[in-house]
Motif scaffolding. Structure first.
Motif, PDB file in Angstrom:
ATOM      1  N   LEU A 233      33.251  35.117  40.170  1.00 17.74           N
ATOM      2  CA  LEU A 233      32.400  34.299  41.040  1.00 17.74           C
ATOM      3  C   LEU A 233      33.025  32.928  41.268  1.00 17.74           C
ATOM      4  O   LEU A 233      33.052  32.421  42.383  1.00 17.74           O
ATOM      5  N   ALA A 234      33.522  32.373  40.185  1.00 19.20           N
ATOM      6  CA  ALA A 234      34.114  31.040  40.282  1.00 19.20           C
ATOM      7  C   ALA A 234      35.305  31.062  41.232  1.00 19.20           C
ATOM      8  O   ALA A 234      35.557  30.103  41.964  1.00 19.20           O
ATOM      9  N   LEU A 236      35.570  32.702  43.855  1.00 14.62           N
ATOM     10  CA  LEU A 236      35.096  32.729  45.247  1.00 14.62           C
ATOM     11  C   LEU A 236      34.692  31.343  45.738  1.00 14.62           C
ATOM     12  O   LEU A 236      34.576  31.105  46.933  1.00 14.62           O
ATOM     13  N   ALA A 237      34.427  30.443  44.804  1.00 13.53           N
ATOM     14  CA  ALA A 237      33.972  29.107  45.190  1.00 13.53           C
ATOM     15  C   ALA A 237      35.083  28.400  45.952  1.00 13.53           C
ATOM     16  O   ALA A 237      36.261  28.561  45.645  1.00 13.53           O
TER      17      ALA A 237
ATOM     18  N   ALA B 200      27.987  38.158  46.270  1.00 13.06           N
ATOM     19  CA  ALA B 200      29.146  37.764  45.470  1.00 13.06           C
ATOM     20  C   ALA B 200      29.454  38.792  44.388  1.00 13.06           C
ATOM     21  O   ALA B 200      30.622  39.086  44.106  1.00 13.06           O
ATOM     22  N   ALA B 204      32.919  40.726  44.246  1.00 15.09           N
ATOM     23  CA  ALA B 204      33.825  40.596  43.105  1.00 15.09           C
ATOM     24  C   ALA B 204      34.606  41.889  42.876  1.00 15.09           C
ATOM     25  O   ALA B 204      35.653  41.888  42.244  1.00 15.09           O
ATOM     26  N   ARG B 214      33.734  35.347  52.222  1.00 16.06           N
ATOM     27  CA  ARG B 214      34.596  34.184  52.506  1.00 16.06           C
ATOM     28  C   ARG B 214      34.327  33.657  53.904  1.00 16.06           C
ATOM     29  O   ARG B 214      34.287  32.452  54.139  1.00 16.06           O
ATOM     30  N   LEU B 217      31.065  31.757  53.810  1.00 13.53           N
ATOM     31  CA  LEU B 217      31.176  30.490  53.090  1.00 13.53           C
ATOM     32  C   LEU B 217      31.985  29.474  53.881  1.00 13.53           C
ATOM     33  O   LEU B 217      31.746  28.271  53.781  1.00 13.53           O
ATOM     34  N   ILE B 230      27.262  27.932  44.474  1.00 14.62           N
ATOM     35  CA  ILE B 230      28.538  28.351  43.891  1.00 14.62           C
ATOM     36  C   ILE B 230      29.068  27.269  42.951  1.00 14.62           C
ATOM     37  O   ILE B 230      29.587  27.561  41.876  1.00 14.62           O
ATOM     38  N   ALA B 234      29.680  28.005  39.022  1.00 15.63           N
ATOM     39  CA  ALA B 234      30.987  27.775  38.410  1.00 15.63           C
ATOM     40  C   ALA B 234      30.844  26.885  37.173  1.00 15.63           C
ATOM     41  O   ALA B 234      31.551  27.052  36.185  1.00 15.63           O
ATOM     42  N   ALA B 237      30.189  28.783  34.035  1.00 15.61           N
ATOM     43  CA  ALA B 237      31.263  29.612  33.490  1.00 15.61           C
ATOM     44  C   ALA B 237      31.874  28.928  32.278  1.00 15.61           C
ATOM     45  O   ALA B 237      31.983  27.711  32.235  1.00 15.61           O
TER      46      ALA B 237
END
Lengths: 247, 247
Positions: A233-234, A236-237, B200, B204, B214, B217, B230, B234, B237
């Protein structure tokens, strides 16, 4: 299920056998399409003997539903050992086993379809009883998951995350049954990730949920399903400092 | 809704007025609890005149359901302009307006509860018609969202994400109605985030979904609901290089 052996069964044993036979038939076709004659044949007994144990198809159908509900609820039971992601993945495996075994019946029931066999008096009470059974499975799943999270008094937000995830598992299974176009192993893992994702969305705005999620993640192995998801997920940020393109 | 003015209405106008009055009553109480007399009183006309327009309560109930379904489906319509997150947030606002207005009726209907008024012949066909209406709303929502995503031929995974999110919106609304313990504005935003989160999770592991995400976003403003999520995800994480604690 038909057997040539004609040994005598006890009353309860015979009832249980009939319920099992009926459940298998109701799992694959609409109750309207399954006759007492067919149930009798599959059980290797006469039609009158079926009526000796059950007053009619409706009562046999209700007994089959009760057994299915109990079976499904039990699949959420899982030892409280090891990382949570792996536990949830095992539960999802058993959940999809059930969905796989009872496909058409599960689908019809959860879609509020032919939950009541036609014929005889209209039984809205059977429809209510069916809804109550479905609710009992959802409640059993909810209680199990809270126990795994070691939360005795869930906040409204945690309750929402867990209950809405259970409903997500149902709808994912129903969509899967409609064509089976995605491998079920992928969906089982995806639902574990969905749980983490829904919890993370809630945690992003609620400190209590954030604390719970950090606690879960702390126990996760770096190669477990939760950790892998967060890393992906990170990724994709958008990179910090790079403004998003104009729409 | 009662009015002292007794001007004459045209047939279609009167029918529409009766449907509106009935929908308001059915929205707040079970169909069994609403009488034709009450509908007549609320509409300011006599009981026999109600029967002049509708053969009975069941047909009036069905007409009210059809109007509600059409109303709900229309709330998913949104101009295809501006960032997707903001569009979805407006749709969720209108969705919760509907849920708020029709609370008990929405809840009973979606839970497969008293969809059919008691009395008269049992109408499983009404139950089927009700399910078909619910499906039509889901389908309208699905078609709308695909149009916003500018996808004409969705993959199985995209279809799953969109359809399962629609079901998540339903279950979130139902859980909200049960006590209203979380502000609805929070849930509206949360559902927008849930959409991004489910997409997401799918992205993934699936390159097509990743490409779509993408693309979405890239059009999002840095202060929009998707980007904010997002960033927050993040932050949850684990830091790279810091191994998770042993369980």
């Amino acid at each position: 299920m038909t057997t040539g052996v004609r040994r005598r069964m006890g009353v309860e044993e015979r009832r249980q056998q009939l319920i099992g036979v009926a459940l298998e038939l109701f799992s694959n076709r609409s109750p309207d399409e399954v006759s007492i004659d067919e149930i009798a044949a599959a059980a290797g007994i006469s039609r009158p003997l079926v009526y000796h144990y059950f007053p009619g198809k409706l009562s046999l159908y209700e007994a089959a539903l009760r057994r299915a509900a109990q079976d499904l609820a039990e699949r959420f039971e899982e030892p409280q050992e090891g990382p949570l992601g792996a536990r949830l993945l095992r539960v999802m495996g058993r959940y999809f086993d059930f969905v796989d075994e009872h496909g058409p019946g599960f689908s019809a029931l959860m879609r509020g379809g032919p939950a009541v066999p036609a014929g005889g008096a209209c039984s809205m009470s059977t429809a209510s009883a069916t809804n109550a059974l479905i609710d009992s499975v959802r409640q059993a799943a909810y209680v199990q998951i809270l126990a795994h999270l070691r939360v005795a008094a869930p906040s409204a937000r945690l309750e929402l995350v867990v209950r809405s995830w259970i409903s997500l598992a149902e709808s994912t299974a129903l969509i899967w049954l409609d064509g089976r176009r995605i491998p079920r192993s992928e969906l089982q893992l995806q639902l574990v990730h969905d749980f983490a994702a829904l919890a993370a969305v809630s945690a992003a705005y609620d400190e209590e949920m954030a604390g719970l999620l950090r606690h879960i993640l702390a126990d996760e192995p770096v190669d477990g399903p939760f950790a892998a998801l967060i890393t992906r997920l990170a990724a994709l940020a958008p990179s910090p400092g790079v403004p998003a393109a104009a729409g």
